[in-house]
Design a protein around this motif. Structure first.
Motif, mmCIF file in Angstrom:
data_model
loop_
_atom_site.group_PDB
_atom_site.id
_atom_site.type_symbol
_atom_site.label_atom_id
_atom_site.label_comp_id
_atom_site.label_asym_id
_atom_site.label_seq_id
_atom_site.Cartn_x
_atom_site.Cartn_y
_atom_site.Cartn_z
ATOM 1 N N ILE A 95 0.834 -1.203 0.000
ATOM 2 C CA ILE A 95 0.000 0.000 0.000
ATOM 3 C C ILE A 95 0.877 1.265 0.000
ATOM 4 N N PRO A 96 1.746 1.442 1.026
ATOM 5 C CA PRO A 96 2.630 2.617 0.951
ATOM 6 C C PRO A 96 3.610 2.563 -0.221
ATOM 7 N N LEU A 97 4.119 1.355 -0.539
ATOM 8 C CA LEU A 97 5.068 1.241 -1.655
ATOM 9 C C LEU A 97 4.385 1.613 -2.969
ATOM 10 N N GLY A 98 3.174 1.079 -3.165
ATOM 11 C CA GLY A 98 2.423 1.374 -4.390
ATOM 12 C C GLY A 98 2.111 2.857 -4.518
ATOM 13 N N GLU A 99 1.836 3.475 -3.403
ATOM 14 C CA GLU A 99 1.545 4.906 -3.413
ATOM 15 C C GLU A 99 2.795 5.696 -3.808
ATOM 16 N N GLN A 130 -4.050 -3.036 -3.421
ATOM 17 C CA GLN A 130 -4.367 -1.607 -3.554
ATOM 18 C C GLN A 130 -5.827 -1.429 -3.998
ATOM 19 N N LEU A 131 -6.230 -2.233 -4.966
ATOM 20 C CA LEU A 131 -7.598 -2.122 -5.486
ATOM 21 C C LEU A 131 -8.644 -2.506 -4.443
ATOM 22 N N GLN A 132 -8.260 -3.434 -3.566
ATOM 23 C CA GLN A 132 -9.207 -3.868 -2.532
ATOM 24 C C GLN A 132 -9.510 -2.753 -1.537
ATOM 25 N N GLN A 133 -8.551 -1.853 -1.348
ATOM 26 C CA GLN A 133 -8.793 -0.709 -0.469
ATOM 27 C C GLN A 133 -9.492 0.359 -1.275
ATOM 28 N N ARG A 134 -10.616 -0.004 -1.746
ATOM 29 C CA ARG A 134 -11.299 0.740 -2.779
ATOM 30 C C ARG A 134 -11.287 2.261 -2.666
ATOM 31 N N GLN A 135 -11.980 2.783 -1.649
ATOM 32 C CA GLN A 135 -12.110 4.241 -1.538
ATOM 33 C C GLN A 135 -10.756 4.907 -1.346
ATOM 34 N N THR A 136 -9.925 4.270 -0.518
ATOM 35 C CA THR A 136 -8.593 4.815 -0.244
ATOM 36 C C THR A 136 -7.786 4.917 -1.534
ATOM 37 N N PHE A 137 -7.855 3.851 -2.339
ATOM 38 C CA PHE A 137 -7.055 3.855 -3.557
ATOM 39 C C PHE A 137 -7.566 4.899 -4.563
ATOM 40 N N ILE A 138 -8.873 4.961 -4.719
ATOM 41 C CA ILE A 138 -9.436 5.943 -5.650
ATOM 42 C C ILE A 138 -9.038 7.359 -5.206
ATOM 43 N N THR A 140 -6.420 8.141 -3.431
ATOM 44 C CA THR A 140 -4.980 8.302 -3.658
ATOM 45 C C THR A 140 -4.707 8.717 -5.107
ATOM 46 N N VAL A 141 -5.366 8.033 -6.030
ATOM 47 C CA VAL A 141 -5.150 8.352 -7.448
ATOM 48 C C VAL A 141 -5.601 9.791 -7.733
ATOM 49 N N LYS A 142 -6.748 10.131 -7.180
ATOM 50 C CA LYS A 142 -7.284 11.487 -7.330
ATOM 51 C C LYS A 142 -6.279 12.525 -6.806
ATOM 52 N N ASP A 143 -5.791 12.277 -5.590
ATOM 53 C CA ASP A 143 -4.842 13.196 -4.946
ATOM 54 C C ASP A 143 -3.567 13.340 -5.771
ATOM 55 N N ALA A 177 -14.775 3.247 -11.407
ATOM 56 C CA ALA A 177 -14.601 4.543 -10.726
ATOM 57 C C ALA A 177 -13.281 5.195 -11.143
ATOM 58 N N LEU A 178 -12.261 4.370 -11.348
ATOM 59 C CA LEU A 178 -10.963 4.903 -11.784
ATOM 60 C C LEU A 178 -11.076 5.480 -13.190
#
Ligand code: C2E
Ligand code: MG
Ligand code: MG
Ligand code: MG
Length: 283
Positions: A95-99, A130-138, A140-143, A177-178
């Motif tokens: 999660i942090p690495l992917g971010e 990453q995808l499983q953490q749905r809202q968080t990941f979306i 993150t991409v937005k941010d 959503a992505l």
């Protein structure tokens, strides 16, 4: 005790003592240590990205890059993602690495857009965790899109087919959503999973990346050639882009060209290279 060993592990500044006795699998210990090392490596900024050009075969132009992570280890040198991504996925460190990967790749893209070419694209690998953490990941991409100021049309997220097999509907909704953020979705290693066709039907996929295993013997296996040919036709009908992975020689390239392959990636053109070397391909 004779059959007990102790290891000190520093975690977020705190010392932790791990008592290892032989009832614990040796494997488990290795994983604990590797996990701890990945954690530290993130904090010490030991990860680096390399970029492999993606070429439009008709024009010969570089249309984008795939960002690939490496671990620049002090003692062991460059460590390949195959060695640490699976564990990082298991422990959640992905999660942090992917971010970090996403952000670094987008910052690099922004720089290239400003200094080199405003149309160049960037592909980033995304893990199922990453995808499983749905809202968080979306979010993150937005941010990341906002913070870096990149055009989301130039960002491509690569997910493997196995990802799509997991918790189907949820993952599909996340990908949808992505897409609504403006980014594209590629299916990586296409052809190696089980339910490829279904996903082409139900999901808004922009690109399939035809797995290296088909490309590598496209010149001498009738089966692989037939599969590649069919995938190209299928993609054409569905108006999906194709990238052929792992092209290593001219014979393979020519064969792919005759099957109407659009984009390609492989050692024949270039291995993954540093950001500095990548500029040469943009020019
Ligand atoms: P992938 O996404 O399918 O990436 C393509 C891999 O094929 C890369 O290996 C690349 O170096 C290699 N490759 C490209 N062209 C050729 C060729 O012509 N011949 C051969 N033999 N190999 C070629 P790499 O960099 O070792 O990455 C391996 C896998 O690790 C990636 O496969 C991807 O699944 C994963 N990975 C890499 N970076 C990341 C990341 O940032 N996040 C996540 N979640 N996974 C990553
Ligand atoms: Mg990939
Ligand atoms: Mg791939
Ligand atoms: Mg692969």
């Amino acid at each position: 005790k004779a059959d007990t060993a102790m290891y000190y592990i520093k975690d977020r500044g705190k010392d932790n003592l791990i008592v290892y006795d032989h009832s614990m699998e040796e494997d488990t210990l290795k994983r604990v240590i590797l996990d701890d090392n990945i954690r530290k490596a993130l904090a010490n900024e030991e990860f680096i990205l390399q970029y492999q050009p993606i070429i439009n075969v008709k024009s010969g132009e570089t249309v984008g890059f795939e960002a690939l992570v490496r671990w620049h280890h002090e003692q062991q040198g460059i460590i390949s993602p195959a060695e640490f991504i699976p564990l990082a996925e298991e422990t959640g460190l992905i999660i942090p690495l992917g971010e970090w990967v996403l952000k670094t790749a987008c910052l690099q893209l922004k720089e290239w857009h400003e200094k080199e070419d405003s149309r160049i694209r960037m592909s980033v690998n995304v893990s199922v965790r990453q995808l499983q953490q749905r809202q968080t990941f979306i979010q993150t991409v937005k941010d990341v899109i906002e913070e870096t100021g990149i055009d989301p049309q130039c960002l491509d997220l690569e997910v493997t087919e196995t990802v799509l097999m997991e918790s189907e509907q949820d993952i599909m909704d996340t990908l949808q959503a992505l897409r609504e953020l403006g980014v594209s979705i590629s299916i990586d290693d296409f052809g190696t999973g089980y339910s490829s066709m279904k996903h082409l039907k139900t999901c808004a996929i922009n690109t399939i990346k035809i797995d290296r295993s088909f490309v590598s013997d496209v010149t001498h296996s009738n089966q692989s050639r037939a599969i590649v040919k069919s995938l190209m036709l299928l993609a054409q009908q569905l108006k999906i882009n194709t990238v052929s992975e792992g092209v290593e020689n001219e014979e393979q390239l020519n064969r792919l060209l005759s099957e109407n392959c659009q984009e390609t990636q492989g050692f024949y053109f270039s291995p993954p290279v540093s950001a500095e070397e990548a500029k040469r391909f943009i020019k």
